[in-house]
Each structure stands twice: as C-alpha cells, then as structure tokens.
Write a protein that holds these residues in place. Sequence first.
Motif, PDB file in Angstrom:
ATOM      1  N   GLY A  43      -1.746  58.833 -43.012  1.00  0.00           N
ATOM      2  CA  GLY A  43      -2.832  59.510 -43.727  1.00  0.00           C
ATOM      3  C   GLY A  43      -3.316  60.790 -43.065  1.00  0.00           C
ATOM      4  N   THR A  44      -3.047  60.939 -41.781  1.00  0.00           N
ATOM      5  CA  THR A  44      -3.503  62.146 -41.069  1.00  0.00           C
ATOM      6  C   THR A  44      -2.406  63.191 -40.929  1.00  0.00           C
ATOM      7  OG1 THR A  44      -2.948  61.320 -38.859  1.00  0.00           O
ATOM      8  CG2 THR A  44      -5.127  60.735 -39.715  1.00  0.00           C
ATOM      9  N   LEU A  45      -1.217  62.891 -41.391  1.00  0.00           N
ATOM     10  CA  LEU A  45      -0.083  63.810 -41.234  1.00  0.00           C
ATOM     11  C   LEU A  45      -0.368  65.217 -41.779  1.00  0.00           C
ATOM     12  CD1 LEU A  45       2.699  63.763 -39.933  1.00  0.00           C
ATOM     13  CD2 LEU A  45       3.638  62.928 -42.085  1.00  0.00           C
ATOM     14  N   PRO A  46      -0.932  65.358 -42.993  1.00  0.00           N
ATOM     15  CA  PRO A  46      -1.206  66.709 -43.486  1.00  0.00           C
ATOM     16  C   PRO A  46      -2.167  67.501 -42.580  1.00  0.00           C
ATOM     17  CG  PRO A  46      -1.298  65.147 -45.287  1.00  0.00           C
ATOM     18  CD  PRO A  46      -1.196  64.341 -44.007  1.00  0.00           C
ATOM     19  N   GLU A  47      -3.122  66.808 -41.967  1.00  0.00           N
ATOM     20  CA  GLU A  47      -4.113  67.469 -41.108  1.00  0.00           C
ATOM     21  C   GLU A  47      -3.503  68.015 -39.817  1.00  0.00           C
ATOM     22  OE1 GLU A  47      -7.179  64.558 -40.328  1.00  0.00           O
ATOM     23  OE2 GLU A  47      -7.071  63.892 -42.404  1.00  0.00           O
ATOM     24  N   VAL A  48      -2.450  67.374 -39.329  1.00  0.00           N
ATOM     25  CA  VAL A  48      -1.857  67.779 -38.042  1.00  0.00           C
ATOM     26  C   VAL A  48      -0.503  68.461 -38.202  1.00  0.00           C
ATOM     27  CG1 VAL A  48      -3.087  65.968 -36.782  1.00  0.00           C
ATOM     28  CG2 VAL A  48      -0.780  65.524 -37.623  1.00  0.00           C
ATOM     29  N   LEU A  49      -0.154  68.783 -39.433  1.00  0.00           N
ATOM     30  CA  LEU A  49       1.158  69.365 -39.718  1.00  0.00           C
ATOM     31  C   LEU A  49       1.442  70.602 -38.865  1.00  0.00           C
ATOM     32  CD1 LEU A  49       3.582  68.809 -41.523  1.00  0.00           C
ATOM     33  CD2 LEU A  49       2.632  70.431 -43.155  1.00  0.00           C
ATOM     34  N   ASP A  50       0.432  71.441 -38.659  1.00  0.00           N
ATOM     35  CA  ASP A  50       0.645  72.664 -37.878  1.00  0.00           C
ATOM     36  C   ASP A  50       1.040  72.379 -36.432  1.00  0.00           C
ATOM     37  OD1 ASP A  50      -1.941  71.670 -37.497  1.00  0.00           O
ATOM     38  OD2 ASP A  50      -2.766  73.643 -37.020  1.00  0.00           O
ATOM     39  N   THR A  51       0.661  71.223 -35.908  1.00  0.00           N
ATOM     40  CA  THR A  51       1.034  70.886 -34.526  1.00  0.00           C
ATOM     41  C   THR A  51       2.508  70.509 -34.416  1.00  0.00           C
ATOM     42  OG1 THR A  51       0.482  68.525 -34.675  1.00  0.00           O
ATOM     43  CG2 THR A  51      -1.311  70.025 -34.054  1.00  0.00           C
ATOM     44  N   LEU A  52       3.150  70.261 -35.551  1.00  0.00           N
ATOM     45  CA  LEU A  52       4.566  69.882 -35.567  1.00  0.00           C
ATOM     46  C   LEU A  52       5.473  71.067 -35.903  1.00  0.00           C
ATOM     47  CD1 LEU A  52       4.254  66.508 -37.527  1.00  0.00           C
ATOM     48  CD2 LEU A  52       4.298  66.846 -35.051  1.00  0.00           C
ATOM     49  N   GLU A  53       4.888  72.218 -36.113  1.00  0.00           N
ATOM     50  CA  GLU A  53       5.632  73.410 -36.541  1.00  0.00           C
ATOM     51  C   GLU A  53       6.835  73.713 -35.648  1.00  0.00           C
ATOM     52  OE1 GLU A  53       6.095  76.071 -39.547  1.00  0.00           O
ATOM     53  OE2 GLU A  53       4.490  74.588 -39.419  1.00  0.00           O
ATOM     54  N   ALA A  54       6.711  73.487 -34.358  1.00  0.00           N
ATOM     55  CA  ALA A  54       7.796  73.775 -33.413  1.00  0.00           C
ATOM     56  C   ALA A  54       9.022  72.898 -33.663  1.00  0.00           C
ATOM     57  CB  ALA A  54       7.311  73.587 -31.977  1.00  0.00           C
ATOM     58  N   TYR A  55       8.851  71.822 -34.428  1.00  0.00           N
ATOM     59  CA  TYR A  55       9.949  70.873 -34.684  1.00  0.00           C
ATOM     60  C   TYR A  55      10.574  71.050 -36.065  1.00  0.00           C
ATOM     61  CZ  TYR A  55       8.124  68.670 -30.526  1.00  0.00           C
ATOM     62  OH  TYR A  55       7.713  68.439 -29.238  1.00  0.00           O
ATOM     63  N   LYS A  56      10.245  72.134 -36.759  1.00  0.00           N
ATOM     64  CA  LYS A  56      10.746  72.328 -38.132  1.00  0.00           C
ATOM     65  C   LYS A  56      12.262  72.278 -38.231  1.00  0.00           C
ATOM     66  CE  LYS A  56       8.230  74.032 -41.855  1.00  0.00           C
ATOM     67  NZ  LYS A  56       7.157  74.808 -42.319  1.00  0.00           N
ATOM     68  N   GLU A  57      12.955  72.789 -37.222  1.00  0.00           N
ATOM     69  CA  GLU A  57      14.425  72.822 -37.243  1.00  0.00           C
ATOM     70  C   GLU A  57      15.039  71.791 -36.289  1.00  0.00           C
ATOM     71  OE1 GLU A  57      15.949  74.869 -39.412  1.00  0.00           O
ATOM     72  OE2 GLU A  57      13.987  75.625 -40.033  1.00  0.00           O
ATOM     73  N   LYS A  58      14.197  70.954 -35.685  1.00  0.00           N
ATOM     74  CA  LYS A  58      14.677  69.966 -34.708  1.00  0.00           C
ATOM     75  C   LYS A  58      14.649  68.569 -35.307  1.00  0.00           C
ATOM     76  CE  LYS A  58      13.296  72.738 -30.793  1.00  0.00           C
ATOM     77  NZ  LYS A  58      12.317  72.985 -29.777  1.00  0.00           N
ATOM     78  N   GLU A  59      15.352  67.662 -34.669  1.00  0.00           N
ATOM     79  CA  GLU A  59      15.415  66.289 -35.166  1.00  0.00           C
ATOM     80  C   GLU A  59      14.092  65.556 -34.944  1.00  0.00           C
ATOM     81  OE1 GLU A  59      18.301  62.387 -34.943  1.00  0.00           O
ATOM     82  OE2 GLU A  59      18.318  63.779 -33.267  1.00  0.00           O
ATOM     83  N   ILE A  60      13.633  64.920 -36.008  1.00  0.00           N
ATOM     84  CA  ILE A  60      12.425  64.092 -35.966  1.00  0.00           C
ATOM     85  C   ILE A  60      12.825  62.710 -36.468  1.00  0.00           C
ATOM     86  CG2 ILE A  60      10.086  63.743 -36.841  1.00  0.00           C
ATOM     87  CD1 ILE A  60       9.945  66.774 -37.358  1.00  0.00           C
ATOM     88  N   ILE A  61      12.525  61.682 -35.677  1.00  0.00           N
ATOM     89  CA  ILE A  61      12.781  60.301 -36.085  1.00  0.00           C
ATOM     90  C   ILE A  61      11.428  59.614 -36.242  1.00  0.00           C
ATOM     91  CG2 ILE A  61      13.831  58.096 -35.449  1.00  0.00           C
ATOM     92  CD1 ILE A  61      15.990  59.650 -33.946  1.00  0.00           C
ATOM     93  N   ILE A  62      11.213  59.025 -37.417  1.00  0.00           N
ATOM     94  CA  ILE A  62       9.911  58.431 -37.743  1.00  0.00           C
ATOM     95  C   ILE A  62      10.059  56.936 -37.979  1.00  0.00           C
ATOM     96  CG2 ILE A  62       7.920  58.568 -39.277  1.00  0.00           C
ATOM     97  CD1 ILE A  62       8.960  61.259 -40.242  1.00  0.00           C
ATOM     98  N   HIS A  63       9.095  56.166 -37.448  1.00  0.00           N
ATOM     99  CA  HIS A  63       9.102  54.725 -37.742  1.00  0.00           C
ATOM    100  C   HIS A  63       7.701  54.239 -38.065  1.00  0.00           C
ATOM    101  CE1 HIS A  63       7.275  52.377 -34.402  1.00  0.00           C
ATOM    102  NE2 HIS A  63       7.543  53.443 -33.674  1.00  0.00           N
ATOM    103  N   CYS A  64       7.653  53.058 -38.675  1.00  0.00           N
ATOM    104  CA  CYS A  64       6.396  52.371 -38.964  1.00  0.00           C
ATOM    105  C   CYS A  64       6.666  50.875 -38.795  1.00  0.00           C
ATOM    106  CB  CYS A  64       5.883  52.715 -40.368  1.00  0.00           C
ATOM    107  SG  CYS A  64       6.969  52.169 -41.696  1.00  0.00           S
TER     108      CYS A  64
END
Length: 98
Positions: A43-64
């Motif tokens: 739920g907070t992902l849109p609020e912190v999206l700018d902090t992830l900007e450096a990873y736009k072209e890098k691999e991101i692995i997400i789990h829940c």
Amino acid sequence: MEDIQVGALKERLEKGDDFLFLDVREEWEYEEDNLGAKNIPLGTLPEVLDTLEAYKEKEIIIHCRSGARSGNAKQYLLSQGFTQVRNVLGGILAYRAL
C-alpha cells in the motif's frame, strides 16, 4: 521478465547476487518472519516510488506471503517503467517449505 522459483531465489541469496530484494508484506508480518529483504508494504509503494528510481533498469525481486501481493507490486512497477521485475512464486510460505 520471468518470475522466480524459491529454490532459485535461495541459491541467489546464498551467492550474494546483486539485485534489489523487496518484501511487500505489512510491517507486522515482516517483524514475525523475514528473509532480509527491504520492507515496503504494498500500500505504500506509490509513496516511495521515487526512492526506487535508481533500480529502474536493474533486477528487482519481490516477495510476500504467498505471491499474490508481490505479483500486484510487480505489475505496478512494470507500469511505472521498471524493466526487470520478478515475483517470487509461492512467497515466503514456499520458501520456508524448502
């Protein structure tokens, strides 16, 4: 980008591979059990999206917990221009069952 099975994730974590590892569960879930990923509740992902900007072209692995919320997070990040996003199939439940 293809999603990732828990066995492959475990190998990559043990090798210390370079990727951004995100846990999109709620903070209380993360406090109960976690795999060392950065905790950003879905739920907070849109609020912190700018902090992830450096990873736009890098691999991101997400789990829940089971893979559903992380699947939603993957779709959201892809829609925001992130290019290498992978969901952990089965989530932490499958990981702990290894």
